[in-house]
Design a protein around this motif. Structure first.
Motif, mmCIF file in Angstrom:
data_model
loop_
_atom_site.group_PDB
_atom_site.id
_atom_site.type_symbol
_atom_site.label_atom_id
_atom_site.label_comp_id
_atom_site.label_asym_id
_atom_site.label_seq_id
_atom_site.Cartn_x
_atom_site.Cartn_y
_atom_site.Cartn_z
ATOM 1 N N ALA A 38 0.831 -1.201 0.000
ATOM 2 C CA ALA A 38 0.000 0.000 0.000
ATOM 3 C C ALA A 38 0.866 1.251 0.000
ATOM 4 O O ALA A 38 0.522 2.262 -0.629
ATOM 5 C CB ALA A 38 -0.930 -0.008 1.213
ATOM 6 N N ALA A 39 1.993 1.212 0.706
ATOM 7 C CA ALA A 39 2.895 2.366 0.739
ATOM 8 C C ALA A 39 3.445 2.670 -0.646
ATOM 9 O O ALA A 39 3.642 3.839 -1.003
ATOM 10 C CB ALA A 39 4.038 2.118 1.725
ATOM 11 N N ASP A 40 3.689 1.636 -1.442
ATOM 12 C CA ASP A 40 4.178 1.861 -2.801
ATOM 13 C C ASP A 40 3.118 2.549 -3.653
ATOM 14 O O ASP A 40 3.423 3.429 -4.465
ATOM 15 C CB ASP A 40 4.584 0.537 -3.449
ATOM 16 N N TYR A 41 1.865 2.161 -3.468
ATOM 17 C CA TYR A 41 0.800 2.835 -4.212
ATOM 18 C C TYR A 41 0.695 4.305 -3.807
ATOM 19 O O TYR A 41 0.447 5.179 -4.655
ATOM 20 C CB TYR A 41 -0.537 2.126 -4.004
ATOM 21 N N GLN A 42 0.888 4.590 -2.540
ATOM 22 C CA GLN A 42 0.868 5.996 -2.115
ATOM 23 C C GLN A 42 2.009 6.763 -2.772
ATOM 24 O O GLN A 42 1.831 7.904 -3.223
ATOM 25 C CB GLN A 42 0.968 6.093 -0.597
ATOM 26 N N ARG A 43 3.174 6.143 -2.835
ATOM 27 C CA ARG A 43 4.334 6.786 -3.467
ATOM 28 C C ARG A 43 4.070 7.038 -4.952
ATOM 29 O O ARG A 43 4.321 8.132 -5.466
ATOM 30 C CB ARG A 43 5.559 5.892 -3.267
ATOM 31 N N TYR A 44 3.562 6.033 -5.653
ATOM 32 C CA TYR A 44 3.257 6.188 -7.063
ATOM 33 C C TYR A 44 2.171 7.240 -7.295
ATOM 34 O O TYR A 44 2.208 7.997 -8.268
ATOM 35 C CB TYR A 44 2.799 4.849 -7.646
ATOM 36 N N ALA A 45 1.183 7.261 -6.401
ATOM 37 C CA ALA A 45 0.040 8.150 -6.604
ATOM 38 C C ALA A 45 0.432 9.611 -6.635
ATOM 39 O O ALA A 45 -0.280 10.439 -7.236
ATOM 40 C CB ALA A 45 -0.995 7.918 -5.503
ATOM 41 N N SER A 46 1.553 9.978 -6.033
ATOM 42 C CA SER A 46 1.986 11.371 -6.083
ATOM 43 C C SER A 46 2.254 11.832 -7.508
ATOM 44 O O SER A 46 2.251 13.036 -7.790
ATOM 45 C CB SER A 46 3.250 11.561 -5.227
ATOM 46 N N HIS A 47 2.462 10.883 -8.418
ATOM 47 C CA HIS A 47 2.688 11.214 -9.837
ATOM 48 C C HIS A 47 1.431 11.041 -10.692
ATOM 49 O O HIS A 47 1.384 11.554 -11.814
ATOM 50 C CB HIS A 47 3.803 10.340 -10.403
ATOM 51 N N TYR A 48 0.442 10.323 -10.165
ATOM 52 C CA TYR A 48 -0.742 10.015 -10.961
ATOM 53 C C TYR A 48 -1.976 10.796 -10.519
ATOM 54 O O TYR A 48 -3.011 10.723 -11.165
ATOM 55 C CB TYR A 48 -1.013 8.505 -10.922
#
Length: 367
Positions: A18-28
């Protein structure tokens, strides 16, 4: 960054939590969308507490346990779930992805979960139900006119929703300074699709009257409204946003079928306790009489295990699935749910639990 990247059509190898999705979401996610989705009330202390509350509990491992044939399936208000995890009601999901709630609901039901559809969804509740592969619950925000509230309820019943969840902790919006500083605004194409032409008309104020007490709270629901709502439907009725034992007791007295222990993701009133902190006392008071669910701060399968050990029957996630939605649409939401299910199964196996019935407070290291 201001401009968001288009969603992915595949899952990158380094996207494993889930933390990786939060990190990616900053770009999406656009900066405007992030200001809404990731913000919380005031100094965001309760939002942070939701996360830290799980970290304070330690798990007690058990070795050499026979957990062959184990599973984490759960029956809950007529739902047959592959795991005790549902998608929380989140408004305006088209901020994150063009398919919005349709994609999230499809993904959840496709992997054996379900979703609570918000009154403030950016897609009509009927379209969301049609897109899902399985049953959904409907989250209701009380409307100033009972007839409008009843119309929403009847629409949900007609569309096949299986439970009604009334949010009771947000009669008015919290003071979200991050949103204010960012100047957050809904884009023209994103709006409350279930409430066309139903913009809230606040009562006119006289000199010296308060916009809080004489406008918003004058139209907020009270316990007598819960009694009325209970009489209007045969659907299971849950209250979402309960943190106090006294309110939990009143809810049971008013015929409520379930309670969601929640501080609204820390988005309404700052410095209230974390949802997990409130759970044990509510479990002790009413946990034998009605099912309890919890939302707020769940980021790992081990978090789910801890919540169940403290008395919850299931948990909800909000921000994590919206992050996944923004990154990869329905594929991302389904992938995230799979990750959390697998993490829960690992945590169960290593604490000696073959099924959810084996989970209790003995799994938690004494504080």
């Amino acid at each position: 960054m201001t401009d968001a990247l288009p969603p992915l059509d595949h899952i990158p190898a380094d996207l494993v939590s889930a933390a990786d999705y939060q990190r990616y979401a900053s770009h999406y996610l656009s900066a405007n969308a992030r200001a809404y989705i990731d913000s919380a009330a005031a100094d965001e202390l309760s939002h942070a507490a939701n996360l830290s509350a799980f970290a304070r509990w330690r798990l007690q491992t058990r070795v050499l346990a026979d957990v062959r044939g184990g599973h984490c399936r759960r029956e809950l208000f007529g739902l047959s779930l592959s795991h005790p995890l549902l998608l929380a009601p989140v408004a305006y999901q088209k901020l994150a992805h063009a398919d919005g709630e349709r994609a999230a609901a499809y993904a959840a039901t496709a992997v054996g979960s379900s979703m609570l559809v918000s009154t403030l969804a950016s897609t009509p509740l009927e379209e969301i139900a049609a897109a899902a592969q399985g049953p959904l619950w409907f989250q209701l925000y009380w409307q100033p006119q009972r007839e409008v509230t009843l119309q929403l309820l009847r629409r949900a019943e007609a569309a096949g929703y299986r439970a009604l969840v009334l949010t009771v902790d947000a009669p008015l919006a919290g003071v979200r300074n991050v949103e204010q500083r960012a100047g957050f605004q809904l884009p023209p194409a994103v709006y409350a699709a279930n409430l066309p032409g139903q913009a809230m008309a606040l009562p006119a104020l006289l000199g010296g009257q308060s916009v809080v007490f004489d406008s918003f709270m004058a139209q907020a629901p009270r316990w007598e409204d819960i009694a009325w709502l209970r009489q209007q439907t045969r659907l299971p009725l849950l209250l979402k946003g309960v943190l106090s034992v006294a309110d939990a007791e009143l809810a049971v007295q008013h015929g409520v079928d379930g309670i969601i222990v929640s501080n609204h993701g820390g988005r309404v009133l700052d410095t209230v306790p974390a949802s997990l902190e409130a759970l044990p006392a509510i479990t002790a008071a009413v946990g034998e009489r009605v099912p309890l669910l919890l939302d707020g701060g769940v980021r790992r399968g081990s978090d789910i295990l801890k919540a169940l050990a403290l008395g919850a029957q299931a948990v909800l996630i909000g921000r994590p699935f919206v992050h996944a939605l923004s990154v990869a649409g329905a594929l991302g939401v389904a992938h995230l749910l799979r990750i959390l299910q697998e993490e829960l199964e690992v945590a169960m196996a290593l604490t000696g639990c073959r099924t959810l019935d084996d989970i209790d407070r003995r799994l938690l290291w004494p504080q």
